[in-house]
Design a protein around this motif. Structure first.
Motif, mmCIF file in Angstrom:
data_model
loop_
_atom_site.group_PDB
_atom_site.id
_atom_site.type_symbol
_atom_site.label_atom_id
_atom_site.label_comp_id
_atom_site.label_asym_id
_atom_site.label_seq_id
_atom_site.Cartn_x
_atom_site.Cartn_y
_atom_site.Cartn_z
ATOM 1 N N UNK A 81 14.905 10.648 22.016
ATOM 2 C CA UNK A 81 15.408 12.108 22.131
ATOM 3 C C UNK A 81 16.121 12.234 20.655
ATOM 4 N N UNK A 82 16.192 13.577 20.195
ATOM 5 C CA UNK A 82 16.894 14.122 19.370
ATOM 6 C C UNK A 82 18.437 13.886 19.523
ATOM 7 N N UNK A 83 19.153 13.740 18.341
ATOM 8 C CA UNK A 83 20.457 13.573 18.528
ATOM 9 C C UNK A 83 21.203 14.509 19.238
ATOM 10 N N UNK A 84 22.280 14.246 19.783
ATOM 11 C CA UNK A 84 23.120 15.180 20.605
ATOM 12 C C UNK A 84 22.404 15.841 21.687
ATOM 13 N N UNK A 85 23.311 16.849 22.453
ATOM 14 C CA UNK A 85 22.920 17.393 23.535
ATOM 15 C C UNK A 85 21.889 18.294 23.239
ATOM 16 N N UNK A 86 20.441 18.043 23.033
ATOM 17 C CA UNK A 86 19.426 18.840 22.610
ATOM 18 C C UNK A 86 18.064 18.434 22.980
ATOM 19 N N UNK A 146 20.611 23.368 23.456
ATOM 20 C CA UNK A 146 21.955 23.131 24.157
ATOM 21 C C UNK A 146 22.998 23.119 23.271
ATOM 22 N N UNK A 147 22.890 22.356 22.108
ATOM 23 C CA UNK A 147 24.070 21.901 21.425
ATOM 24 C C UNK A 147 24.653 23.243 20.944
ATOM 25 N N UNK A 148 23.860 24.243 20.677
ATOM 26 C CA UNK A 148 24.537 25.671 20.120
ATOM 27 C C UNK A 148 25.001 26.598 21.180
ATOM 28 N N UNK A 149 24.843 26.146 22.409
ATOM 29 C CA UNK A 149 25.410 27.103 23.597
ATOM 30 C C UNK A 149 26.790 26.811 23.858
ATOM 31 N N UNK A 150 27.517 27.677 24.328
ATOM 32 C CA UNK A 150 28.958 27.920 24.764
ATOM 33 C C UNK A 150 29.154 28.147 26.151
ATOM 34 N N UNK A 151 28.408 28.449 26.815
ATOM 35 C CA UNK A 151 28.491 29.001 28.259
ATOM 36 C C UNK A 151 27.308 28.364 29.039
ATOM 37 N N UNK A 152 27.578 28.323 30.389
ATOM 38 C CA UNK A 152 26.690 27.966 31.470
ATOM 39 C C UNK A 152 26.778 28.944 32.524
ATOM 40 N N UNK A 153 26.064 30.038 32.453
ATOM 41 C CA UNK A 153 26.180 31.051 33.373
ATOM 42 C C UNK A 153 25.567 30.535 34.881
ATOM 43 N N UNK A 210 9.805 15.949 29.361
ATOM 44 C CA UNK A 210 11.080 16.184 28.713
ATOM 45 C C UNK A 210 10.729 16.784 27.249
ATOM 46 N N UNK A 211 11.737 17.761 27.047
ATOM 47 C CA UNK A 211 11.282 18.331 25.741
ATOM 48 C C UNK A 211 12.318 18.473 24.804
ATOM 49 N N UNK A 212 12.139 18.314 23.627
ATOM 50 C CA UNK A 212 12.969 18.321 22.250
ATOM 51 C C UNK A 212 13.317 19.809 22.261
ATOM 52 N N UNK A 213 14.629 20.251 22.289
ATOM 53 C CA UNK A 213 14.758 21.681 22.333
ATOM 54 C C UNK A 213 15.193 22.019 20.948
ATOM 55 N N UNK A 214 15.102 21.171 19.962
ATOM 56 C CA UNK A 214 15.406 21.563 18.476
ATOM 57 C C UNK A 214 14.079 22.109 17.726
ATOM 58 N N UNK A 215 12.959 21.798 18.253
ATOM 59 C CA UNK A 215 11.741 22.380 18.132
ATOM 60 C C UNK A 215 11.075 23.631 18.478
ATOM 61 N N UNK A 216 10.828 24.454 17.638
ATOM 62 C CA UNK A 216 10.181 25.877 18.311
ATOM 63 C C UNK A 216 8.737 25.819 18.574
ATOM 64 N N UNK A 217 8.642 25.229 19.901
ATOM 65 C CA UNK A 217 7.178 25.112 20.297
ATOM 66 C C UNK A 217 7.246 25.937 21.688
ATOM 67 N N UNK A 218 6.144 26.334 22.147
ATOM 68 C CA UNK A 218 6.058 27.016 23.702
ATOM 69 C C UNK A 218 7.230 28.375 23.715
ATOM 70 N N UNK A 219 7.489 29.022 22.616
ATOM 71 C CA UNK A 219 8.645 29.694 22.765
ATOM 72 C C UNK A 219 8.278 30.981 23.424
ATOM 73 N N UNK A 220 6.940 31.643 23.877
ATOM 74 C CA UNK A 220 6.612 32.414 24.628
ATOM 75 C C UNK A 220 6.622 31.997 26.423
ATOM 76 N N UNK A 278 26.459 18.080 17.805
ATOM 77 C CA UNK A 278 27.157 18.937 16.949
ATOM 78 C C UNK A 278 27.747 19.626 18.068
ATOM 79 N N UNK A 279 27.927 19.625 18.646
ATOM 80 C CA UNK A 279 28.330 20.371 19.910
ATOM 81 C C UNK A 279 29.496 21.257 19.601
#
Length: 474
Positions: free
Chosen positions: A427-432, A29-36, A288-298, A126-127
């Protein structure tokens, strides 16, 4: 505490990358800039949804737990009883008043050292937009109005939502790529940066009604561990009985060892438990999930990232502000919150996001960003005014309702022990980080919820009632 109305609307600009499999490193989420806003085309269809394989999450979780457990010995255990919560509220206020400008700079850097779980059974236990720096192409989408999805507020797990206006009554923008044939899987995934808030920007609240002369002031804590055994599945036997993957998001369970989508009174009564004192009740909530980690990507439902197991789980049964409590019947089912509040509206929402040391500040509609050394808290209160007859109802809500603003139960109902779940996370640092959710809910924090079924032996339930009515802390 009343939740604010929240729509899944957002900003008018977004970063869009080329099509490809969604991966958590660019779904942070820290990498996103929009909320459709919610869109039917952005969510998988029912035919595309499938049962999860929870084993991968468990294996990844074991690796994370090894790292987190190494930090546990460096932290002092937190007290979890009622009296301590009140002390924590005062302490949190003092801490807030004493923070310096340097500490202000640390706001949003959540996830300090792990905290020991005083309630765990030893045997159970890192918003900014940074897509471009990753070498990915960025484009500016064209905002367009979009209708939100709504559903019967009583239907928490099944059925297809219909198209209608935004639950807030106003239209919300929907970002759509300008380049034909290109779509960023993360663009519609959620959550978004605006779904997070610094705990210092959350206003203090009085969480509980003041107990009167006839109120019941005691409490009982059922010690059931933190799901160290890895009991997870995407089922919900209360709102979607007999259905596999009825929740479309993964649940953590403590207590009853057999709980799944096909559980019955008989199967629950015959099973083992992680709780002490023979409490076979089942307690569960979305992970709750750590969104900085590549797991369960499919994952077809968009629940990507590594599962974060709660560092502590407190299951506290409390009294009523104006009356004594009576025993709740065995096998009663009770739910709190609305898993589809982002599209249903917030009438049944009951989310509560906070930080350790700041329990007098609770956000009903945004994930909290905590200072270093403070853990993210999920505080989930259950309704506690029973109709005196039923163990369930058609919408799973009318047989047990919440007390009024002053703490009294509505006429025709009687107070039963009030369950409060408090879940603490590093949780990981920031909105993640994000809570698992139905795909169309875009991981909105207002959708947090939990479920409970009472399978305590009658003798234990009587003990709970006695502790509460006599003002004891058990």
């Amino acid at each position: 505490m009343s939740a604010l109305a929240v729509a899944a609307g957002g900003l008018v600009s977004a970063a869009v990358i080329g099509a490809g499999p969604a991966r958590a490193d660019h779904c942070d989420p820290a990498q996103a800039t929009a909320s459709p806003s919610a869109s039917p085309s952005a969510s998988p269809t029912a035919q595309q949804r499938r049962n999860r394989n929870g084993q991968q999450d468990q294996n990844d979780q074991q690796n994370q737990d090894q790292n987190q457990d190494q930090q546990q010995d460096q932290q002092v255990p937190e007290e979890q009883n009622t009296g301590q919560q009140q002390d924590d509220q005062q302490t949190g206020q003092q801490q807030d008043d004493q923070q310096t400008g340097d500490q202000q700079d640390q706001t949003g850097q959540g996830g300090g050292a792990a905290v020991l779980d005083p309630a765990q059974d030893p045997e159970a236990e890192e918003t900014a937009s940074t897509f471009s720096r990753r070498g990915r192409q960025t484009r500016t989408p064209t905002p367009s109005p979009s209708a939100s999805q709504t559903q019967n507020p009583d239907d928490d797990a099944t059925g297809q939502p219909s198209q209608s206006a935004s639950p807030t009554g106003s239209a919300s923008p929907s970002a759509s790529p300008t380049a034909t044939g290109e779509h960023d899987e993360c663009l519609d995934l959620g959550p978004f940066v605006e779904d997070f808030v610094s705990i210092r920007d959350v206003q203090p609240v009085q969480l509980d009604a003041r107990a009167g002369r006839n109120g019941s002031r005691g409490s009982f804590v059922s010690q059931c561990g933190t799901n160290r055994n890895g009991h997870n599945n995407p089922d919900n036997f209360i709102v979607a009985p007999g259905v596999s993957n009825g929740a479309h998001h993964l649940h953590d369970y403590v207590g009853n060892l057999s709980t799944d989508g096909f559980s019955t009174d008989e199967s629950l009564a015959a099973a083992g438990t992680t709780c002490r004192q023979g409490d076979k009740s089942t307690y569960f909530w979305p992970v709750l999930r750590d969104r900085k980690v590549d797991v369960n990507t499919e994952d077809p439902d968009g629940n990507v990232g590594q599962v974060l197991r709660a560092r502590s789980v407190t299951l506290q049964f409390r009294g009523n502000a104006t009356s004594r409590v009576v025993a709740m019947p065995r096998f009663i089912r009770i739910i709190t919150g609305d898993a589809k509040a982002a599209t249903n509206g917030t009438a049944n929402a009951r989310a509560g996001w906070s930080c350790s040391g700041f329990q007098n500040r609770i956000s009903p509609d945004k994930y909290t960003l905590c200072p270093r050394g403070s853990q993210v808290l999920r505080i989930l209160d259950f309704p506690s005014c029973w109709d005196g007859q039923n163990t369930d109802s058609a919408n799973h809500r009318t047989h047990v309702v919440f007390p009024g603003q002053g703490g009294a139960c509505p006429q025709g109902t009687r107070a039963i022990p009030a369950l409060r779940m408090t879940l603490a996370y590093s949780v990981p640092q920031g909105p993640s980080y994000a809570v698992d959710a139905f795909p169309e809910q875009k991981h909105n924090p207002v959708t947090d919820h939990a479920d409970f079924a009472n399978v305590m032996p009658d003798r234990l339930m009587q003990f709970v009632v006695s502790c509460i009515n006599r003002g004891r802390r058990c």
